[in-house]
Design a protein around this motif. Sequence first.
Motif, PDB file in Angstrom:
ATOM      1  N   PRO A  62       0.803  -1.236   0.000  1.00  0.00           N
ATOM      2  CA  PRO A  62       0.000   0.000   0.000  1.00  0.00           C
ATOM      3  C   PRO A  62       0.832   1.280   0.000  1.00  0.00           C
ATOM      4  O   PRO A  62       0.303   2.352  -0.308  1.00  0.00           O
ATOM      5  CB  PRO A  62      -0.814  -0.113   1.311  1.00  0.00           C
ATOM      6  CG  PRO A  62      -0.827  -1.551   1.650  1.00  0.00           C
ATOM      7  CD  PRO A  62       0.489  -2.084   1.174  1.00  0.00           C
ATOM      8  N   PRO A  66       1.834   3.030  -4.787  1.00  0.00           N
ATOM      9  CA  PRO A  66       1.597   4.442  -5.154  1.00  0.00           C
ATOM     10  C   PRO A  66       2.886   5.223  -5.358  1.00  0.00           C
ATOM     11  O   PRO A  66       2.958   6.101  -6.223  1.00  0.00           O
ATOM     12  CB  PRO A  66       0.786   4.987  -3.970  1.00  0.00           C
ATOM     13  CG  PRO A  66       0.200   3.797  -3.315  1.00  0.00           C
ATOM     14  CD  PRO A  66       1.199   2.691  -3.499  1.00  0.00           C
ATOM     15  N   THR A  67       3.925   4.903  -4.576  1.00  0.00           N
ATOM     16  CA  THR A  67       5.191   5.614  -4.707  1.00  0.00           C
ATOM     17  C   THR A  67       5.824   5.362  -6.075  1.00  0.00           C
ATOM     18  O   THR A  67       6.349   6.283  -6.716  1.00  0.00           O
ATOM     19  CB  THR A  67       6.167   5.181  -3.599  1.00  0.00           C
ATOM     20  OG1 THR A  67       5.595   5.500  -2.318  1.00  0.00           O
ATOM     21  CG2 THR A  67       7.506   5.893  -3.733  1.00  0.00           C
ATOM     22  N   LEU A  69       4.317   4.651  -8.807  1.00  0.00           N
ATOM     23  CA  LEU A  69       3.470   5.134  -9.894  1.00  0.00           C
ATOM     24  C   LEU A  69       3.340   6.657  -9.933  1.00  0.00           C
ATOM     25  O   LEU A  69       2.717   7.192 -10.847  1.00  0.00           O
ATOM     26  CB  LEU A  69       2.064   4.517  -9.782  1.00  0.00           C
ATOM     27  CG  LEU A  69       1.961   3.000  -9.942  1.00  0.00           C
ATOM     28  CD1 LEU A  69       0.526   2.545  -9.716  1.00  0.00           C
ATOM     29  CD2 LEU A  69       2.445   2.564 -11.323  1.00  0.00           C
ATOM     30  N   VAL A  70       3.911   7.353  -8.954  1.00  0.00           N
ATOM     31  CA  VAL A  70       3.735   8.802  -8.876  1.00  0.00           C
ATOM     32  C   VAL A  70       4.409   9.479 -10.065  1.00  0.00           C
ATOM     33  O   VAL A  70       5.472   9.048 -10.533  1.00  0.00           O
ATOM     34  CB  VAL A  70       4.297   9.350  -7.541  1.00  0.00           C
ATOM     35  CG1 VAL A  70       5.810   9.217  -7.500  1.00  0.00           C
ATOM     36  CG2 VAL A  70       3.890  10.805  -7.344  1.00  0.00           C
ATOM     37  N   GLN A  98       8.766  11.297  -5.323  1.00  0.00           N
ATOM     38  CA  GLN A  98       8.505   9.965  -4.781  1.00  0.00           C
ATOM     39  C   GLN A  98       8.626   9.958  -3.259  1.00  0.00           C
ATOM     40  O   GLN A  98       7.851   9.276  -2.577  1.00  0.00           O
ATOM     41  CB  GLN A  98       9.469   8.954  -5.384  1.00  0.00           C
ATOM     42  CG  GLN A  98       9.166   8.587  -6.829  1.00  0.00           C
ATOM     43  CD  GLN A  98       9.931   7.373  -7.292  1.00  0.00           C
ATOM     44  OE1 GLN A  98      11.014   7.086  -6.804  1.00  0.00           O
ATOM     45  NE2 GLN A  98       9.370   6.651  -8.247  1.00  0.00           N
ATOM     46  N   THR A 101       5.392  11.261  -1.671  1.00  0.00           N
ATOM     47  CA  THR A 101       4.314  10.259  -1.681  1.00  0.00           C
ATOM     48  C   THR A 101       4.583   9.158  -0.670  1.00  0.00           C
ATOM     49  O   THR A 101       3.685   8.749   0.081  1.00  0.00           O
ATOM     50  CB  THR A 101       4.172   9.669  -3.088  1.00  0.00           C
ATOM     51  OG1 THR A 101       3.888  10.711  -4.022  1.00  0.00           O
ATOM     52  CG2 THR A 101       3.044   8.655  -3.130  1.00  0.00           C
ATOM     53  N   LYS A 102       5.787   8.666  -0.631  1.00  0.00           N
ATOM     54  CA  LYS A 102       6.148   7.597   0.303  1.00  0.00           C
ATOM     55  C   LYS A 102       5.950   8.032   1.749  1.00  0.00           C
ATOM     56  O   LYS A 102       5.415   7.284   2.580  1.00  0.00           O
ATOM     57  CB  LYS A 102       7.600   7.182   0.050  1.00  0.00           C
ATOM     58  CG  LYS A 102       8.107   6.056   0.935  1.00  0.00           C
ATOM     59  CD  LYS A 102       9.542   5.746   0.565  1.00  0.00           C
ATOM     60  CE  LYS A 102      10.151   4.700   1.476  1.00  0.00           C
ATOM     61  NZ  LYS A 102      11.568   4.430   1.126  1.00  0.00           N
ATOM     62  N   CYS A 105       2.063   8.738   2.673  1.00  0.00           N
ATOM     63  CA  CYS A 105       1.302   7.500   2.810  1.00  0.00           C
ATOM     64  C   CYS A 105       1.680   6.764   4.088  1.00  0.00           C
ATOM     65  O   CYS A 105       0.832   6.150   4.733  1.00  0.00           O
ATOM     66  CB  CYS A 105       1.528   6.599   1.597  1.00  0.00           C
ATOM     67  SG  CYS A 105       0.758   7.178   0.065  1.00  0.00           S
ATOM     68  N   HIS A 208      -2.180  12.995   3.579  1.00  0.00           N
ATOM     69  CA  HIS A 208      -2.907  11.865   3.001  1.00  0.00           C
ATOM     70  C   HIS A 208      -4.218  11.690   3.772  1.00  0.00           C
ATOM     71  O   HIS A 208      -4.218  11.449   4.969  1.00  0.00           O
ATOM     72  CB  HIS A 208      -2.080  10.576   3.098  1.00  0.00           C
ATOM     73  CG  HIS A 208      -2.829   9.342   2.665  1.00  0.00           C
ATOM     74  ND1 HIS A 208      -3.580   8.583   3.533  1.00  0.00           N
ATOM     75  CD2 HIS A 208      -2.962   8.761   1.444  1.00  0.00           C
ATOM     76  CE1 HIS A 208      -4.120   7.582   2.872  1.00  0.00           C
ATOM     77  NE2 HIS A 208      -3.756   7.668   1.610  1.00  0.00           N
TER      78      HIS A 208
END
Length: 266
Positions: A62, A66-67, A69-70, A98, A101-102, A105, A208
Amino acid sequence: MGLTINLFGGNKKTVDLGRKPAVRPQPIDKTGGYPANTETLVGLRDGTIAGLQHASPLARPPIMIPTSLVGVPTPIADDETTQERLNLLVAENMDTCQTITKTKCTVGTSWIWPRYDSKAMKLVWELIPDETIESIGINPSTGEVLAIWTHEQITVAVGNGQVEYSERKRKITKDQVDIQWLRKGTKGDYDEQSYKNVFQSMPIPFPHGADAGEPRGHSVYGANLRTYKTFHDVMQNAYQILAELQPKLNIQTDNIGDWLVNNGFG
């Protein structure tokens, strides 16, 4: 969701569990909330917490999907000179996208402070860990972040396997930045200073799943921490049972010599 109650055999009354009588005045929290429990959340993701290690293989997707695909933002300017500098800025900070996002999340919020470094003579994006932000000043009318207070203990290597610690406090506003060192090391720049925030840039929160009006968000793991803990405990018990059983292979044969020959020992 409604609940129907029969009042002593009389008229039925439906109660909406999602509503309650109005409370006046209604309290509103504008403190910015508590910082993230980074040690537990990152430990779950990376498998460094002893009580959650068996759940880490479930916890990584999870965050890491997402990381991976950013995308990278592509700002467009009206003139070529500005566009060239924007392209250079994006290229220098591509990996930061990245990281944002990492981090958000995992711990719920990623803080980025775009500021001009007068010593490096360039624009930098400083990542401020959420757990180091002890207070957030918020305008109660607009929700705008007015001030950030950070408190950090910094560890640096000084050679020969030795480290030393320093302790820093900062107050960041649009007008001014104040830096105070409560503990100084022997290596590095530890000047206490107050300087004008020329560009009026403030740390920007990337939350998030944040609630309305809140600068801080929620970790992907937040609602599932108990489930991850349960999974770890079940797997830990299963491994312990298998270790105690110590299963052995029991082979029966009428002719030991033939068995040895057939299995390559003859």
